[in-house]
Motif scaffolding. Structure first.
Motif, PDB file in Angstrom:
ATOM      1  N   LEU A  75     -39.885   7.579 -30.543  1.00  0.00           N
ATOM      2  CA  LEU A  75     -39.552   6.355 -29.824  1.00  0.00           C
ATOM      3  C   LEU A  75     -38.823   5.330 -30.696  1.00  0.00           C
ATOM      4  N   THR A  76     -38.787   5.550 -31.982  1.00  0.00           N
ATOM      5  CA  THR A  76     -38.064   4.617 -32.858  1.00  0.00           C
ATOM      6  C   THR A  76     -36.553   4.754 -32.716  1.00  0.00           C
ATOM      7  N   ARG A  77     -36.097   5.785 -32.014  1.00  0.00           N
ATOM      8  CA  ARG A  77     -34.662   6.014 -31.840  1.00  0.00           C
ATOM      9  C   ARG A  77     -34.099   5.339 -30.586  1.00  0.00           C
ATOM     10  N   LEU A 135     -30.218   0.325 -26.549  1.00  0.00           N
ATOM     11  CA  LEU A 135     -30.011  -0.317 -25.255  1.00  0.00           C
ATOM     12  C   LEU A 135     -29.563   0.680 -24.186  1.00  0.00           C
ATOM     13  N   ASP A 136     -28.950   1.760 -24.590  1.00  0.00           N
ATOM     14  CA  ASP A 136     -28.441   2.756 -23.647  1.00  0.00           C
ATOM     15  C   ASP A 136     -29.427   3.893 -23.384  1.00  0.00           C
ATOM     16  N   SER A 137     -30.614   3.833 -23.943  1.00  0.00           N
ATOM     17  CA  SER A 137     -31.596   4.912 -23.772  1.00  0.00           C
ATOM     18  C   SER A 137     -32.025   5.032 -22.316  1.00  0.00           C
ATOM     19  N   THR A 138     -32.248   6.274 -21.903  1.00  0.00           N
ATOM     20  CA  THR A 138     -32.751   6.520 -20.548  1.00  0.00           C
ATOM     21  C   THR A 138     -34.213   6.945 -20.632  1.00  0.00           C
ATOM     22  N   TYR A 139     -34.925   6.727 -19.556  1.00  0.00           N
ATOM     23  CA  TYR A 139     -36.347   7.043 -19.542  1.00  0.00           C
ATOM     24  C   TYR A 139     -36.594   8.539 -19.743  1.00  0.00           C
ATOM     25  N   VAL A 140     -35.937   9.364 -18.948  1.00  0.00           N
ATOM     26  CA  VAL A 140     -36.196  10.809 -18.977  1.00  0.00           C
ATOM     27  C   VAL A 140     -35.788  11.433 -20.308  1.00  0.00           C
ATOM     28  N   PRO A 170     -40.235  12.040 -23.391  1.00  0.00           N
ATOM     29  CA  PRO A 170     -40.733  13.039 -24.361  1.00  0.00           C
ATOM     30  C   PRO A 170     -41.680  12.431 -25.404  1.00  0.00           C
ATOM     31  N   GLY A 171     -41.331  11.277 -25.915  1.00  0.00           N
ATOM     32  CA  GLY A 171     -42.199  10.625 -26.899  1.00  0.00           C
ATOM     33  C   GLY A 171     -43.520  10.193 -26.300  1.00  0.00           C
ATOM     34  N   MET A 172     -43.502   9.700 -25.064  1.00  0.00           N
ATOM     35  CA  MET A 172     -44.730   9.261 -24.407  1.00  0.00           C
ATOM     36  C   MET A 172     -45.650  10.444 -24.101  1.00  0.00           C
TER      37      MET A 172
END
Length: 138
Positions: free
Chosen positions: A4-6, A9-14, A19-21
């Motif tokens: 999740l450190t990666r 602003l353009d990150s998507t949930y899926v 994956p991290g969650m």
């Protein structure tokens, strides 16, 4: 948590968050169960409730302290980013991401230190049976 450190602003949930969650949920679920089992193994039957309550209380206090510490990290990272960049809506959004990623990096580091300490300090042996539990040979 390190995944999740990666976030950007353009990150998507899926693609970036889920994956991290999922891994974080599986890891915490495995750790909590193992911690309770290891901490209550070999405890006399009449002391099992007290031992379980002590574990739960310790986890709650640790969670409160870590929440306070990581909130301070997030606030500091966000403030540092805002003070060193040109004001604007995009800057505020990026500052929030910087706060989250700094907090997640610190959290991942704390988990790594905890894992190393657990590996060094917790004996690697079969758990002692609780009172009234049959002794099973391995």
């Amino acid at each position: 948590m390190a995944l999740l450190t990666r976030l950007t602003l353009d990150s998507t949930y899926v693609a970036h968050i889920m994956p991290g969650m999922i891994l974080l949920g599986l890891g915490i679920g495995a750790v909590m169960t193992t911690a309770f089992q290891g901490a209550t193994a070999g405890v006399h039957h009449e002391d099992a409730g007290v031992a379980s309550a002590l574990i739960n209380t310790s986890q709650q206090v640790g969670g409160s302290i870590s929440t306070a510490l990581l909130t301070t990290v997030a606030s500091s990272a966000t403030t540092d980013y805002l003070s060193s960049h040109k004001p604007g809506a995009l800057t505020v959004a990026q500052a929030g991401v910087e706060g989250y990623t700094a907090t997640l990096a610190w959290g991942a580091g704390i988990f790594m230190v905890g894992a190393a300490l657990a590996a060094l300090l917790i004996p690697n042996r079969a758990l002692a049976p609780s009172e009234g539990e049959p002794l099973i040979a391995h």
